[in-house]
Design a protein around this motif. Structure first.
Motif, PDB file in Angstrom:
ATOM      1  N   GLY A 296      56.025  54.793  35.173  1.00 38.14           N
ATOM      2  CA  GLY A 296      56.943  55.244  35.259  1.00 38.14           C
ATOM      3  C   GLY A 296      58.111  55.182  34.165  1.00 38.14           C
ATOM      4  N   THR A 297      57.319  56.261  32.977  1.00 36.96           N
ATOM      5  CA  THR A 297      58.170  56.496  32.228  1.00 36.96           C
ATOM      6  C   THR A 297      58.556  57.998  32.130  1.00 36.96           C
ATOM      7  OG1 THR A 297      55.610  57.355  31.212  1.00 36.96           O
ATOM      8  CG2 THR A 297      56.410  55.048  29.827  1.00 36.96           C
ATOM      9  N   GLU A 298      58.156  58.694  33.159  1.00 42.11           N
ATOM     10  CA  GLU A 298      58.599  60.310  33.259  1.00 42.11           C
ATOM     11  C   GLU A 298      60.234  59.307  33.302  1.00 42.11           C
ATOM     12  OE1 GLU A 298      57.274  62.367  36.727  1.00 42.11           O
ATOM     13  OE2 GLU A 298      58.914  61.043  38.560  1.00 42.11           O
ATOM     14  N   GLU A 299      60.679  58.305  33.945  1.00 37.23           N
ATOM     15  CA  GLU A 299      62.301  58.093  34.174  1.00 37.23           C
ATOM     16  C   GLU A 299      62.541  58.341  32.491  1.00 37.23           C
ATOM     17  OE1 GLU A 299      64.753  55.619  36.821  1.00 37.23           O
ATOM     18  OE2 GLU A 299      62.648  55.165  37.456  1.00 37.23           O
ATOM     19  N   LEU A 300      62.160  57.714  31.849  1.00 41.52           N
ATOM     20  CA  LEU A 300      62.890  58.073  30.274  1.00 41.52           C
ATOM     21  C   LEU A 300      62.688  58.900  29.631  1.00 41.52           C
ATOM     22  CD1 LEU A 300      63.119  56.530  27.170  1.00 41.52           C
ATOM     23  CD2 LEU A 300      60.589  56.306  27.009  1.00 41.52           C
ATOM     24  N   LEU A 301      62.197  59.814  30.004  1.00 38.92           N
ATOM     25  CA  LEU A 301      61.546  61.265  29.194  1.00 38.92           C
ATOM     26  C   LEU A 301      62.413  62.442  29.783  1.00 38.92           C
ATOM     27  CD1 LEU A 301      57.723  62.158  29.517  1.00 38.92           C
ATOM     28  CD2 LEU A 301      59.734  61.607  27.327  1.00 38.92           C
ATOM     29  N   PHE A 302      62.462  62.040  31.454  1.00 39.01           N
ATOM     30  CA  PHE A 302      63.861  62.983  32.012  1.00 39.01           C
ATOM     31  C   PHE A 302      65.285  62.267  32.055  1.00 39.01           C
ATOM     32  CE2 PHE A 302      59.603  63.991  34.675  1.00 39.01           C
ATOM     33  CZ  PHE A 302      59.460  65.216  33.945  1.00 39.01           C
ATOM     34  N   THR A 303      65.738  61.404  31.211  1.00 40.96           N
ATOM     35  CA  THR A 303      67.024  60.619  31.631  1.00 40.96           C
ATOM     36  C   THR A 303      67.048  61.226  29.517  1.00 40.96           C
ATOM     37  OG1 THR A 303      66.012  58.628  30.991  1.00 40.96           O
ATOM     38  CG2 THR A 303      66.994  59.363  33.536  1.00 40.96           C
ATOM     39  N   SER A 304      66.170  61.523  29.036  1.00 39.74           N
ATOM     40  CA  SER A 304      67.199  61.575  28.068  1.00 39.74           C
ATOM     41  C   SER A 304      67.337  63.464  27.355  1.00 39.74           C
ATOM     42  CB  SER A 304      65.488  61.752  26.714  1.00 39.74           C
ATOM     43  OG  SER A 304      64.640  60.170  26.907  1.00 39.74           O
ATOM     44  N   PRO A 305      68.307  63.270  26.343  1.00 40.32           N
ATOM     45  CA  PRO A 305      68.972  64.862  26.225  1.00 40.32           C
ATOM     46  C   PRO A 305      67.604  65.577  25.705  1.00 40.32           C
ATOM     47  CG  PRO A 305      69.482  63.098  24.215  1.00 40.32           C
ATOM     48  CD  PRO A 305      68.646  62.605  25.637  1.00 40.32           C
ATOM     49  N   ILE A 306      66.141  66.345  26.449  1.00 37.43           N
ATOM     50  CA  ILE A 306      65.680  67.020  26.263  1.00 37.43           C
ATOM     51  C   ILE A 306      65.007  67.987  27.619  1.00 37.43           C
ATOM     52  CG2 ILE A 306      64.805  66.181  24.167  1.00 37.43           C
ATOM     53  CD1 ILE A 306      62.343  65.029  25.602  1.00 37.43           C
TER      54      ILE A 306
ATOM     55  N   ARG B 124      62.918  66.824  41.346  1.00 38.83           N
ATOM     56  CA  ARG B 124      64.298  66.255  41.327  1.00 38.83           C
ATOM     57  C   ARG B 124      65.486  66.459  41.973  1.00 38.83           C
ATOM     58  NH1 ARG B 124      64.636  67.531  35.519  1.00 38.83           N
ATOM     59  NH2 ARG B 124      66.154  65.939  35.224  1.00 38.83           N
ATOM     60  N   TRP B 125      65.493  67.779  42.258  1.00 35.50           N
ATOM     61  CA  TRP B 125      66.836  68.681  42.687  1.00 35.50           C
ATOM     62  C   TRP B 125      66.973  68.421  44.291  1.00 35.50           C
ATOM     63  CZ3 TRP B 125      70.831  68.759  39.990  1.00 35.50           C
ATOM     64  CH2 TRP B 125      70.273  68.017  38.578  1.00 35.50           C
TER      65      TRP B 125
ATOM     66  N   GLU C 211      52.787  59.467  33.416  1.00 31.15           N
ATOM     67  CA  GLU C 211      53.719  58.812  32.933  1.00 31.15           C
ATOM     68  C   GLU C 211      54.303  59.099  34.251  1.00 31.15           C
ATOM     69  OE1 GLU C 211      55.793  59.198  30.008  1.00 31.15           O
ATOM     70  OE2 GLU C 211      54.791  60.116  29.085  1.00 31.15           O
TER      71      GLU C 211
END
Lengths: 255, 308
Positions: free
Chosen positions: A97-107, A253-254, A93
């Motif tokens: 670069g697909t982790e950006e999709l996962l981590f900007t999704s409402p899950i 991320r933080w 991921e």
């Protein structure tokens, strides 16, 4: 739960549209079949010899002579093969670069981790179920005890689940799948050899090292003994791996 | 629709974004401009909830990005710079997966996929594997995934990067068609894209806000003089003197085959210039404004260090 299943479904699709799952499952089933055949062949020859003596003949036990060593062999094969299953879970991921999709999704992050972990558990279960098919013939032509047999497979599943928990953690640390696999394999080996160190240690150290070793907890199950402390150990190990994964993702991320 | 207040992001000692405050109106397309490493991607990542800000506040679609992260993520469609695609999936199965993780209700999923496919023109490749489609189509799939849950806000990081000219035109048309129903923020290096697609811009450099506003506002704000270029059949001193005699005219000079006329900001001598050309039969072939263009504006703001 729906989000977890969505992630798991996509992960399974990735496993089965690449050669990884097919190769891992095939090699595992092939090795399992080879070990099983060799052990049954050896068991037959031993049983024929022991049949000469009524005392020894009473000692003939297919669970102890075929299944227990089979499960031990398979546990080592799992140690070698599961890092290949877990290596891509987060590394891929990151690389794509697909982790950006996962981590900007409402899950949530735990849902993502659990979804990926669930997919790897399903592949593990498929490996074990397929490898178990030849062994079921012993119930037709022999008289093995069912409980130790089932507990042996449960033990393999729990052992594999713990391995995968650790593998998920390492894959969350790097975008290089090989690095992830090697680190997982190295850590698993370390936990394996802990029991060897336990033999030479004394007192409290011996207890601690034996407790930490994967295979000591597995031993009981191959003999048909289900100890809650073994279950707690495997669940804790898997949970710890997943918790570390969560911490790694959040800390990145933080920061 | 998008609002930031004193937003800052530090990576250790490196300050990627500093004290950034701007607003984007609902239903508009806004460009985020800046040189490389200006902090565009970091700003977008903060707005989408992917990265936290070190300081400051961001509100998207009425939700605080830090306090109501899930609501913000539900209201945002995001196309990162690297299009997040799974090559082993078909376009349709990929969009179905994205619809699920974006929490589109099962009953509306098929319609949402149909709409995204329709809007982005993916009908012909719908059943194909993503790894087998062209770069332009991949970019469209990336935009389709950002649209799938009909978000109020769409954030696009360099949406036309790496595309051929024909594909760039197609993607720009597509982005323009999103205006009104969605609020769009896009980052780009291509200044022509801004004039063609955007209603306004936020220009940042080294993480700092250099300027923000509609293109008309900015060009008006940064224009020091007003004037026109004239192309005439014949240019001689008599002709130039005629222009110099006009009241308010500050500068008359020949530049190549053109005459440049300038007057102070706030005045408009164009009507008088045309009248003069016609009365004196100066052979007026062409007249165009000397108004600052986007390239000049950008360079003056970024390179010249002008701060709004």
């Amino acid at each position: 739960m729906k989000a977890i299943w969505s992630i798991a479904k996509r992960e399974l699709l990735s496993y089965f549209t690449s050669p990884i799952a097919y190769i891992v499952i095939s090699v595992f089933v092939l090795l399992s079949g080879f070990f099983f055949y060799s052990l049954v062949w050896w068991f037959n020859s031993q049983a024929l010899q022991m049949a000469q003596n009524p005392y020894y003949y009473q000692q003939v036990n297919i669970n102890q002579m075929v299944f227990a060593p089979l499960f031990h062999n398979l546990s080592v094969v799992l140690l070698l093969m599961l890092p290949i299953l877990s290596m891509r879970l987060f590394s891929e991921e990151k690389k794509m670069g697909t982790e950006e999709l996962l981590f900007t999704s409402p899950i949530s992050v735990p849902q993502i981790i659990l979804g990926k972990y669930l997919a790897s558990l399903i592949v593990l279960a498929s490996m074990l179920i397929l490898s178990a098919i030849p062994t079921t013939f012993t119930f037709i032509y022999g008289n093995p005890e069912t409980l130790p047999y089932l507990l042996g497979y449960l033990g393999l599943f729990l052992l594999g689940a713990a391995f995968l928990g650790l593998g998920v953690f390492w894959s969350s640390l790097t975008e290089n799948q090989i690095v992830s696999a090697v680190l997982t394999f190295g850590t698993l080996l370390l936990f394996w050899v802990l029991s060897w160190a336990g033999y030479s240690a004394r007192g409290l150290w011996q207890s601690v090292l034996n407790y930490l070793s994967f295979f000591d907890h597995f031993d009981g199950m191959t003999k048909g003994i289900l100890d809650t402390s073994d279950l707690v150990y495997y669940f804790s190990f898997a949970f710890f791996g997943l918790f570390l994964t969560y911490s790694v993702i959040q800390s990145r991320r933080w920061r | 629709m998008i609002e930031t207040e004193h937003l800052s992001k530090k990576y250790g000692d490196l300050v990627a974004v500093r004290d950034l405050s701007f607003q984007v109106e609902k239903g508009k397309i806004w460009g985020l401009l800046g040189p490389n490493a200006a902090g565009k991607t970091t700003t977008m990542r903060i707005l989408t909830g992917y990265l936290p800000a070190t300081e400051g506040r961001a509100v998207v679609a009425g939700y605080d990005v830090f306090e109501q992260a899930e609501a913000v993520k539900q209201s945002i469609g995001y196309l990162p710079e690297v299009v997040p695609l799974y090559p082993e999936m078909t376009v349709e199965s990929y969009l179905s997966f994205v619809a699920e993780i974006k929490k589109v209700p099962s009953s509306k999923k098929a319609a949402a996929i149909d709409r995204a496919v329709e809007v982005t023109g993916l009908k012909s490749v719908r059943k194909r594997l993503i790894k087998n489609i062209s770069r332009g189509y991949k970019q469209r799939v990336g935009i389709a995934q950002a649209l799938i849950h009909s978000p109020q806000v769409i954030i696009l990081d360099e949406p036309t990067i790496g595309l051929d000219p024909a594909q760039i035109v197609e993607i720009r048309q597509l982005i323009k068609s999103l205006k009104g129903e969605h609020t769009v923020m896009l980052s780009t290096h291509i200044l022509a894209e801004v004039t063609q697609v955007c209603d306004g811009v936020v220009i940042i450099n080294e993480g700092k806000l250099m300027a923000s506003g509609s293109l008309d506002e900015l060009t008006a704000a940064y224009k020091e003089k007003e004037g026109v270029y004239l192309r005439l059949k014949k240019i001689d001193n008599d002709t130039l003197n005629l222009f110099r005699q006009l009241s308010g005219m500050e500068k008359v000079q020949v530049e190549g085959s053109e005459v440049k006329l300038e007057w102070s900001k706030g005045k408009d001598l164009r009507e008088q210039v045309i009248k003069l050309c016609l009365e004196k039969q100066l052979g007026l072939l062409e007249m165009r404004s000397t108004a600052i263009n986007i390239e000049e504006l950008y360079l003056r703001i970024v390179s010249g260090g002008i701060e709004q």
